[in-house]
Motif scaffolding. Structure first.
Motif, PDB file in Angstrom:
ATOM      1  N   GLU A  35       2.114   7.818  10.862  1.00  0.00           N
ATOM      2  CA  GLU A  35       1.068   7.029  10.196  1.00  0.00           C
ATOM      3  C   GLU A  35       1.690   5.968   9.290  1.00  0.00           C
ATOM      4  OE1 GLU A  35      -2.463   5.427   8.926  1.00  0.00           O
ATOM      5  OE2 GLU A  35      -2.116   6.749  10.629  1.00  0.00           O
ATOM      6  N   LEU A  36       2.722   6.345   8.525  1.00  0.00           N
ATOM      7  CA  LEU A  36       3.394   5.377   7.657  1.00  0.00           C
ATOM      8  C   LEU A  36       4.138   4.323   8.467  1.00  0.00           C
ATOM      9  CD1 LEU A  36       4.749   7.519   4.700  1.00  0.00           C
ATOM     10  CD2 LEU A  36       2.899   5.847   4.670  1.00  0.00           C
ATOM     11  N   GLY A  47       0.775  -1.231   0.000  1.00  0.00           N
ATOM     12  CA  GLY A  47       0.000   0.000   0.000  1.00  0.00           C
ATOM     13  C   GLY A  47       0.806   1.280   0.000  1.00  0.00           C
ATOM     14  N   HIS A  48       2.151   1.203  -0.056  1.00  0.00           N
ATOM     15  CA  HIS A  48       2.953   2.431  -0.031  1.00  0.00           C
ATOM     16  C   HIS A  48       4.265   2.245  -0.772  1.00  0.00           C
ATOM     17  CE1 HIS A  48       4.578   6.228   1.361  1.00  0.00           C
ATOM     18  NE2 HIS A  48       5.689   5.586   1.670  1.00  0.00           N
ATOM     19  N   GLN A  74       2.411  -2.891  10.258  1.00  0.00           N
ATOM     20  CA  GLN A  74       1.285  -3.781   9.979  1.00  0.00           C
ATOM     21  C   GLN A  74       1.527  -4.608   8.719  1.00  0.00           C
ATOM     22  OE1 GLN A  74      -2.042  -1.062   9.956  1.00  0.00           O
ATOM     23  NE2 GLN A  74      -2.458  -1.399  12.126  1.00  0.00           N
ATOM     24  N   ALA A  75       2.226  -4.039   7.729  1.00  0.00           N
ATOM     25  CA  ALA A  75       2.538  -4.779   6.501  1.00  0.00           C
ATOM     26  C   ALA A  75       3.482  -5.945   6.802  1.00  0.00           C
ATOM     27  CB  ALA A  75       3.147  -3.856   5.462  1.00  0.00           C
ATOM     28  N   ARG A  88       3.191   3.075  11.312  1.00  0.00           N
ATOM     29  CA  ARG A  88       2.171   2.105  11.727  1.00  0.00           C
ATOM     30  C   ARG A  88       1.801   1.190  10.569  1.00  0.00           C
ATOM     31  NH1 ARG A  88      -3.010   1.668  11.264  1.00  0.00           N
ATOM     32  NH2 ARG A  88      -3.349   3.745  10.448  1.00  0.00           N
ATOM     33  N   GLN A  89       1.609   1.763   9.372  1.00  0.00           N
ATOM     34  CA  GLN A  89       1.259   0.961   8.200  1.00  0.00           C
ATOM     35  C   GLN A  89       2.384  -0.010   7.831  1.00  0.00           C
ATOM     36  OE1 GLN A  89       0.198   3.510   4.933  1.00  0.00           O
ATOM     37  NE2 GLN A  89      -1.445   4.519   6.069  1.00  0.00           N
TER      38      GLN A  89
END
Length: 92
Positions: free
Chosen positions: A51-52, A19-20, A58-59, A54-55
């Motif tokens: 925020e990134l 997602g990034h 999670q990835a 955390r993402q």
């Protein structure tokens, strides 16, 4: 037992995870250009927005492209809630 301190290699790179895809600063303990295929791994961190971070955590996995163009695989080990650093393990 005393362990030898590895030099810290810092720079700006490009990270990709689910997602990034974008820029990130990194700090790796040990020379990433000396990594070879196999089980050898180095530890370090990437710095992004909270925020990134955390993402990314999670990835769970992603890639880091160094300034030299070398691409490393990352396993996200942890991060502090609300902080922008993600602690990673890198390998070829």
């Amino acid at each position: 037992m005393i362990r030898k301190q590895l030099p810290v290699f810092q720079g700006a790179g490009h990270i990709k995870f689910l997602g990034h895809s974008g820029p990130a600063d990194y700090a790796i303990e040990g020379d990433p250009t000396r990594l070879r295929l196999g089980v050898a791994r180095l530890r370090g961190s990437i710095s992004v927005s909270p925020e990134l971070a955390r993402q990314a955590f999670q990835a769970g996995e992603g890639t880091l492209m160094l300034e030299s163009g070398e691409q490393l695989r990352m396993t996200m080990l942890g991060h502090s809630d609300g902080g922008g650093d993600v602690f990673v393990e890198v390998r070829v």
